[in-house]
Design a protein around this motif. Structure first.
Motif, PDB file in Angstrom:
ATOM      1  N   ASP A  79       8.936  15.969  -0.907  1.00  0.00           N
ATOM      2  CA  ASP A  79       8.944  15.419   0.128  1.00  0.00           C
ATOM      3  C   ASP A  79      10.137  14.139   0.140  1.00  0.00           C
ATOM      4  OD1 ASP A  79       6.725  16.831   1.196  1.00  0.00           O
ATOM      5  OD2 ASP A  79       5.354  15.182   0.079  1.00  0.00           O
ATOM      6  N   ASP A  80       9.421  12.998   0.475  1.00  0.00           N
ATOM      7  CA  ASP A  80      10.511  11.987   0.514  1.00  0.00           C
ATOM      8  C   ASP A  80      10.345  11.014  -0.744  1.00  0.00           C
ATOM      9  OD1 ASP A  80      11.661  12.697   2.721  1.00  0.00           O
ATOM     10  OD2 ASP A  80      10.549  11.418   4.095  1.00  0.00           O
ATOM     11  N   ASN A 101     -12.438  16.566 -14.445  1.00  0.00           N
ATOM     12  CA  ASN A 101     -12.905  17.908 -14.665  1.00  0.00           C
ATOM     13  C   ASN A 101     -12.098  18.758 -13.874  1.00  0.00           C
ATOM     14  OD1 ASN A 101     -14.961  17.440 -16.576  1.00  0.00           O
ATOM     15  ND2 ASN A 101     -16.455  17.074 -14.935  1.00  0.00           N
ATOM     16  N   TYR A 102     -11.300  18.293 -12.832  1.00  0.00           N
ATOM     17  CA  TYR A 102     -10.587  18.905 -11.868  1.00  0.00           C
ATOM     18  C   TYR A 102      -9.242  19.641 -12.600  1.00  0.00           C
ATOM     19  CZ  TYR A 102      -7.530  20.356  -7.967  1.00  0.00           C
ATOM     20  OH  TYR A 102      -6.730  21.074  -7.067  1.00  0.00           O
ATOM     21  N   ILE A 103      -9.218  20.970 -12.562  1.00  0.00           N
ATOM     22  CA  ILE A 103      -7.947  21.502 -13.076  1.00  0.00           C
ATOM     23  C   ILE A 103      -6.936  22.028 -12.183  1.00  0.00           C
ATOM     24  CG2 ILE A 103      -7.072  23.318 -14.612  1.00  0.00           C
ATOM     25  CD1 ILE A 103      -9.807  23.326 -16.121  1.00  0.00           C
ATOM     26  N   GLN A 104      -5.926  21.548 -12.026  1.00  0.00           N
ATOM     27  CA  GLN A 104      -4.788  22.118 -11.112  1.00  0.00           C
ATOM     28  C   GLN A 104      -3.970  23.340 -11.951  1.00  0.00           C
ATOM     29  OE1 GLN A 104      -3.639  21.284  -8.068  1.00  0.00           O
ATOM     30  NE2 GLN A 104      -2.470  22.887  -8.003  1.00  0.00           N
ATOM     31  N   LYS A 105      -3.878  24.441 -11.363  1.00  0.00           N
ATOM     32  CA  LYS A 105      -3.257  25.535 -11.635  1.00  0.00           C
ATOM     33  C   LYS A 105      -2.058  25.831 -11.016  1.00  0.00           C
ATOM     34  CE  LYS A 105      -7.578  27.529 -13.717  1.00  0.00           C
ATOM     35  NZ  LYS A 105      -8.013  28.660 -13.694  1.00  0.00           N
ATOM     36  N   GLY A 106      -0.831  26.191 -11.438  1.00  0.00           N
ATOM     37  CA  GLY A 106       0.190  26.602 -10.832  1.00  0.00           C
ATOM     38  C   GLY A 106       1.319  27.290 -11.647  1.00  0.00           C
ATOM     39  N   THR A 107       2.504  27.575 -11.179  1.00  0.00           N
ATOM     40  CA  THR A 107       3.633  28.181 -11.912  1.00  0.00           C
ATOM     41  C   THR A 107       4.979  27.298 -11.591  1.00  0.00           C
ATOM     42  OG1 THR A 107       2.663  30.327 -11.366  1.00  0.00           O
ATOM     43  CG2 THR A 107       4.674  30.437 -12.014  1.00  0.00           C
ATOM     44  N   GLU A 167       6.110  25.350  -2.870  1.00  0.00           N
ATOM     45  CA  GLU A 167       5.040  24.954  -1.870  1.00  0.00           C
ATOM     46  C   GLU A 167       3.848  25.646  -2.050  1.00  0.00           C
ATOM     47  OE1 GLU A 167       4.718  24.360   2.813  1.00  0.00           O
ATOM     48  OE2 GLU A 167       6.454  24.978   1.954  1.00  0.00           O
ATOM     49  N   GLY A 168       2.694  24.949  -2.037  1.00  0.00           N
ATOM     50  CA  GLY A 168       1.458  25.514  -1.822  1.00  0.00           C
ATOM     51  C   GLY A 168       0.312  24.866  -0.738  1.00  0.00           C
ATOM     52  N   LYS A 169      -0.673  25.261  -0.880  1.00  0.00           N
ATOM     53  CA  LYS A 169      -1.786  24.629  -0.231  1.00  0.00           C
ATOM     54  C   LYS A 169      -1.832  23.188  -0.323  1.00  0.00           C
ATOM     55  CE  LYS A 169      -5.879  27.241   1.339  1.00  0.00           C
ATOM     56  NZ  LYS A 169      -6.994  27.962   0.995  1.00  0.00           N
ATOM     57  N   GLY A 170      -1.571  22.226   0.611  1.00  0.00           N
ATOM     58  CA  GLY A 170      -1.624  20.965   0.466  1.00  0.00           C
ATOM     59  C   GLY A 170      -0.501  20.292   0.053  1.00  0.00           C
ATOM     60  N   PHE A 171       0.317  21.081  -0.397  1.00  0.00           N
ATOM     61  CA  PHE A 171       1.764  20.332  -1.203  1.00  0.00           C
ATOM     62  C   PHE A 171       2.812  20.860  -0.805  1.00  0.00           C
ATOM     63  CE2 PHE A 171      -0.134  22.886  -4.542  1.00  0.00           C
ATOM     64  CZ  PHE A 171       0.883  23.634  -5.026  1.00  0.00           C
TER      65      PHE A 171
END
Length: 122
Positions: free
Chosen positions: A57-58, A111-117, A36-40
Motif C-alpha cells: 500500500d503506502d 493461536n492465529y496462523i497466517q499461511k502464504g507463499t 495480493e490475497g484476501k484482505g491484503f
C-alpha cells in the motif's frame, strides 16, 4: 523389449540423480513478493543479512530478521507503531519450490496462523 525397459530405467535413474536439491539459503537475501490475497495487497520484500524491508500500500516497514535455522526465522519491527507491531513474528518454512516457499507465521504467542507463499522476484 527387455533391453529398452532396462535402458529406460537406467536413464530415469541417472537423470533423477542429477536434479539439484532445493536449497532454502537462496531465500535469505534478495527481493521477494507475497501476492495480493484476501484482505491484503501485494507485499514487496527486500532482505539483507539482518533486515527485511516490506513495501505494501503506502507503507514501508523495516524489520530485523533472525534465522534460527534454514526453515525458521523471526521478524521484529524496528519502529513499532502500535502494540501488535511490538510482537515478534515467528515464521516457519513449510515447503520449498523452485522459485518460492510456503510459510506459516504466528505473531507473538497467539493461536492465529497466517499461511502464504513468498516468491523470488526476478
Amino acid at each position: 523389449m527387455k533391453k529398452i525397459a532396462i535402458l529406460l530405467i537406467i536413464f530415469i535413474a541417472i537423470t533423477a540423480c542429477n536434479t539439484e536439491p532445493l536449497n532454502p539459503d537462496r531465500f535469505k537475501h534478495g527481493n521477494f513478493e507475497i501476492p495480493e490475497g484476501k484482505g491484503f495487497s501485494t507485499t514487496y520484500i527486500t532482505r539483507t543479512d539482518s533486515l527485511q524491508i516490506e513495501k505494501y500500500d503506502d507503507r514501508i516497514d523495516t524489520l530485523t530478521i533472525n534465522w534460527e535455522s534454514n526453515f525458521k526465522y523471526t521478524l521484529k519491527m524496528v519502529h513499532p507503531k502500535n502494540a501488535i507491531d511490538e510482537e515478534t513474528i515467528h515464521v516457519k518454512i513449510t515447503n520449498l519450490h523452485k522459485d518460492s516457499y510456503d510459510f506459516e507465521a504466528v505473531i507473538g504467542h497467539s493461536n492465529y496462523i497466517q499461511k502464504g507463499t513468498i516468491f523470488l522476484k526476478k
